[in-house]
Write a protein that holds these residues in place. Structure first.
Motif, PDB file in Angstrom:
ATOM      1  N   LYS A  54       0.858  -1.186   0.000  1.00  0.00           N
ATOM      2  CA  LYS A  54       0.000   0.000   0.000  1.00  0.00           C
ATOM      3  C   LYS A  54       0.894   1.235   0.000  1.00  0.00           C
ATOM      4  O   LYS A  54       2.120   1.140   0.189  1.00  0.00           O
ATOM      5  CB  LYS A  54      -0.921   0.006   1.218  1.00  0.00           C
ATOM      6  CG  LYS A  54      -0.203  -0.016   2.556  1.00  0.00           C
ATOM      7  CD  LYS A  54      -1.186  -0.038   3.718  1.00  0.00           C
ATOM      8  CE  LYS A  54      -0.458  -0.071   5.065  1.00  0.00           C
ATOM      9  NZ  LYS A  54      -1.421  -0.070   6.201  1.00  0.00           N
ATOM     10  N   VAL A 119      -5.287   4.629  -5.708  1.00  0.00           N
ATOM     11  CA  VAL A 119      -4.880   5.659  -4.741  1.00  0.00           C
ATOM     12  C   VAL A 119      -4.006   6.713  -5.420  1.00  0.00           C
ATOM     13  O   VAL A 119      -4.144   7.923  -5.172  1.00  0.00           O
ATOM     14  CB  VAL A 119      -4.126   5.008  -3.566  1.00  0.00           C
ATOM     15  CG1 VAL A 119      -3.529   6.075  -2.645  1.00  0.00           C
ATOM     16  CG2 VAL A 119      -5.060   4.100  -2.773  1.00  0.00           C
ATOM     17  N   THR A 125      -8.211   6.520  -0.902  1.00  0.00           N
ATOM     18  CA  THR A 125      -8.315   5.078  -0.721  1.00  0.00           C
ATOM     19  C   THR A 125      -9.756   4.652  -0.981  1.00  0.00           C
ATOM     20  O   THR A 125     -10.673   5.159  -0.342  1.00  0.00           O
ATOM     21  CB  THR A 125      -7.908   4.682   0.707  1.00  0.00           C
ATOM     22  OG1 THR A 125      -6.573   5.120   0.955  1.00  0.00           O
ATOM     23  CG2 THR A 125      -7.969   3.163   0.878  1.00  0.00           C
TER      24      THR A 125
END
Length: 311
Positions: A54, A119, A125
């Motif tokens: 992420k 993103v 998100t």
């Protein structure tokens, strides 16, 4: 306690996106995603599943835009059997786990990379509602190329079997944009097969260069060495003596036998088929005998194999 490198200067990709002035363009997104994808592929190729890819777990150098994947706390060794417990960030959880309580590492990694691209491009998100309205987001983003839209669609498949494979992700046309010319397939294959720990049975690509109408590769030269077909042909012992010890109950593999006969016959300028037939006693070539079965198999299944190998 672990002592890790500290790239300088660097900052969290999430903060980089958050503080970026204006919207992030496709070229910048592709540059970042190309590196993140390469890092994810390398992890899986070396048997490691990160499980928490992420923006918060990626460092980026704001000057060079080079990225590094960090934080392996949620990781595990990669297995083919799959996983029945999820570790990582909830928003990046693959849909197959929510439906079946099971997922596989590489397909889940592809899903995580797709969320990461969302993103970067849309600077937020996504939640489940956002994922259901993916086409609306794509249409709303000005200037996205057809290749980029296709890349997102390849990763967004709910069924993991329909999702693009992780190893093919870096070969997608979207990642090929930005390069002056595609890398020649032979070079690309050698680069891929030489990644990771060295395998002595595979030739090493040392360097390569593209010319006007060709490309030049610099390969290792094992010394001493010779081509396998010349090695086989150089074994010029007498064929009759080599075959004298063969019996219906104790004989080499069909491939070994035919290679032997083929190489001797080729040196002598004779037909390998007639050589095989001559070496088998005429009184043993009746249907049902072991010799007949051997002769029939050699001229049947094995000849095609040898033709593929030598011609």
């Amino acid at each position: 306690m672990m002592v890790l490198e500290r790239p300088m200067p660097s900052q969290c990709l999430y903060e980089f996106i958050k503080n970026y002035k204006g919207s992030i363009g496709e070229d910048l997104a592709r540059f970042i995603m190309r590196q993140a994808t390469s890092a994810a592929q390398t992890c899986c190729q070396r048997g490691v599943l990160h499980r928490d890819i992420k923006a918060e777990n990626i460092l980026i150098n704001p000057s060079t835009l080079e990225v590094k994947l960090i934080d392996f706390r949620c990781g595990d060794f990669l297995t083919e059997a799959g996983y029945t417990s999820f570790a990582g960030t909830k928003q990046y959880c693959p849909p197959e786990y929510l439906m079946t309580s099971r997922y596989h590492g590489e397909s889940a990694t592809v899903w995580s990379l797709r969320i990461l691209l969302f993103v970067i491009l849309f600077q937020k998100t996504p939640n489940r509602r956002d994922l259901c309205k993916m086409e609306d987001y794509i249409r709303a983003k000005d200037g996205l190329s057809q290749e980029c839209c296709n890349f997102i669609c390849c990763c967004v498949q709910i069924d993991p079997k329909q999702r693009i494979e992780l190893e093919k992700l870096s070969l997608h046309n979207w990642f090929m944009d930005g390069y002056p010319k595609p890398v020649p397939l032979e070079v690309a294959l050698l680069i891929r097969v030489n990644q990771g720990p060295r395998v002595p049975e595979i030739i090493q690509l040392l360097d390569w260069q593209e010319e006007l109408d060709c490309y030049i590769m610099v390969l290792e030269r094992p010394m001493p060495s010779e081509e396998l077909d010349w090695f086989v042909l150089s074994q010029t012992a007498n064929t009759e003596e080599d075959l004298a010890w063969i019996s219906p109950f104790d004989r080499p593999s069909l491939v070994q036998m035919y290679l032997l006969i083929w190489s001797r016959s080729r040196l002598a300028g004779k037909s390998p088929h007639s050589t095989v037939k001559r070496k088998i006693p005429s009184d043993q070539t009746v249907a049902g005998s072991p010799w007949y079965s051997l002769y029939d198999q050699i001229l049947g299944s094995t000849v095609l194999f040898c033709a593929c190998c030598f011609h």
